[in-house]
Each structure stands twice: as C-alpha cells, then as structure tokens.
Design an enzyme around this catalytic site. Structure first.
Site, PDB file in Angstrom:
ATOM      1  N   MET A 218       0.987  -1.269   0.018  1.00  0.00           N
ATOM      2  CA  MET A 218      -0.036   0.161  -0.105  1.00  0.00           C
ATOM      3  C   MET A 218       0.796   1.239   0.106  1.00  0.00           C
ATOM      4  O   MET A 218       2.148   1.117   0.372  1.00  0.00           O
ATOM      5  CB  MET A 218      -0.965   0.081   1.276  1.00  0.00           C
ATOM      6  CG  MET A 218      -0.373  -0.008   2.583  1.00  0.00           C
ATOM      7  SD  MET A 218      -1.245  -0.253   3.840  1.00  0.00           S
ATOM      8  CE  MET A 218      -1.901  -1.888   3.921  1.00  0.00           C
ATOM      9  N   CYS A 219       0.189   2.270  -0.190  1.00  0.00           N
ATOM     10  CA  CYS A 219       0.948   3.742  -0.474  1.00  0.00           C
ATOM     11  C   CYS A 219       1.934   3.546  -1.389  1.00  0.00           C
ATOM     12  O   CYS A 219       1.767   3.200  -2.534  1.00  0.00           O
ATOM     13  CB  CYS A 219       1.346   4.008   1.122  1.00  0.00           C
ATOM     14  SG  CYS A 219       1.803   5.956   1.219  1.00  0.00           S
ATOM     15  N   ILE A 220       3.163   4.066  -0.880  1.00  0.00           N
ATOM     16  CA  ILE A 220       4.461   4.044  -1.755  1.00  0.00           C
ATOM     17  C   ILE A 220       5.063   2.561  -1.844  1.00  0.00           C
ATOM     18  O   ILE A 220       5.963   2.221  -2.574  1.00  0.00           O
ATOM     19  CB  ILE A 220       5.275   5.124  -1.418  1.00  0.00           C
ATOM     20  CG1 ILE A 220       6.528   5.256  -2.436  1.00  0.00           C
ATOM     21  CG2 ILE A 220       6.073   4.658  -0.003  1.00  0.00           C
ATOM     22  CD1 ILE A 220       6.001   5.695  -3.751  1.00  0.00           C
TER      23      ILE A 220
END
Length: 216
Positions: A134-136
C-alpha cells in the site's frame, strides 16, 4: 487461522512506516480472525526527520527498534522471516519504505532493494503466496515480480512514470479502491498517497486485507 507477515520500515510517515496504515492493517487482520507477525530490517534508518518541523536531524535510529514502537515490541528482525511459515505478506507504506526497504526515494527508476527485503518478497512471490502493498510500497514490486506487474500508487504522474519505466503496469486508482493482479496474487491500494483522513485510508486498506486473505 491464516498467518500474515507484515514488514515495517521504522516509525513515522516521513522516515519510517506510516503509523495509521500499519494500525489499520493490523486491525483489519485481527477483525478477520487472522494472526500476524511484524518484521523489520535490523539496520540504521536512511535518516531521521523531525515530524514536527520536517527538518533532518543528526541523530541515528535503528529501523527494527523504531518499528517496535508501532508493534508494541512484538517485532522480529527481517532475517527471521521465512515465507513458508506464513500464508501471506503485507507491506504498509510511509516514506521509510522508499528509504529503508529500498532507495526509490533517492534513485527513482534506478532503485534497488535492501538484500533481506528482496529475499523475503521474492520468496513469497516464488511460492505463489498473496501479497498486499500500500501507499508507496508498490515501488518495491517491479524489483520482485516480472515485467507487467499490475499496481497502483494512486494517480501521481511522476511516481507512476518511474514505476512504468521499471517495468510495472500502473493503473490509476481512487483512495477507496484496490488494484488486483490476479496472476501474481498481488493487491495494491493508494492509502495515504491520496487519503486526506484516516477514514479515507481505512476503506482501501480494508479491501486490500480482505483480498489478501481471500487468496490465502
């Protein structure tokens, strides 16, 4: 009971793991009656940032020790993680992922993985076990999976372009949704790449956890 390995990158959005993303991940796993074990590299952080001012500090911190702050002490060195002992892998985001687990924040499309991170993520991939990033954290995926791996970091054009240069297929995604690569059993969600609140981050993270466990 399904058993999930969660890799952390320190404590704090700017130089470690994004704390809300980690807590939401662990909460959704627990509510789904899955067990988890947190792991982190036992090495110095790339750098330490003052989360109040954003300034870089001269001090040094250890990724494993900092990760223990989030995991309430229940975290093991990444060298202890063996994929065959778990059903799935999840990696929350935070800039520490792009600084401590790899060097994407510094090198962009020329990024390389931490040796132990590469070993572990590759083990899960080669054993066909599901993984959620998730995210980066999806920036790790082109360094683990074959070219064409489907993923999302939301809609940031520069980051998406770097990931595509690395061989990934980036798919734009809203904060409350996920991108699924069924062939490789990988699911990604933007989380705080787009989220403006913990409630917004929660929706996509919940879907990611649900999909990972459905494959497990």
């Amino acid at each position: 009971m399904k058993k999930v390995a969660v890799i952390l990158a320190g404590s704090g959005v700017f130089d470690g793991s994004e704390i809300n993303e980690v807590v939401l991940t662990l909460l959704h796993l627990t509510k789904a009656s899955a067990s988890y074990q947190c792991f982190a590299p036992d090495k110095p952080q790339h750098h330490v940032l003052n989360h109040l001012t954003g300034a870089t500090e001269a001090s040094s911190r250890n990724v494993l020790q900092e990760s223990a702050r989030i995991a309430r002490g229940e975290v093991q060195a990444l060298t202890e993680l063996q994929a065959e002992e778990f059903d799935a892998l999840i990696i929350p985001g935070g800039f520490g992922v792009a600084k401590n687990l790899c060097d994407f924040a510094l090198q962009g499309a020329a990024a390389t993985l931490d040796t132990e991170v590469k070993r572990v993520c590759t083990e899960f991939a080669e054993q066909g076990k599901p993984a959620g990033y998730m995210c980066i954290a999806p920036a790790l995926l082109p360094l683990v999976y074959p070219a064409g791996i489907k993923l999302t970091i939301g809609n940031d054009a520069d980051t998406a372009a770097a990931l595509q240069q690395m061989g990934a297929e980036h798919i734009e995604c809203t904060v409350d949704d996920i991108v699924v690569d069924a062939e490789h059993k990988v699911v990604t969600t933007p989380a705080y790449m787009l989220a403006q609140s913990v409630a917004e981050a929660d929706v996509g993270i919940g879907k990611l956890v649900t999909q990972v466990l459905a494959w497990s």
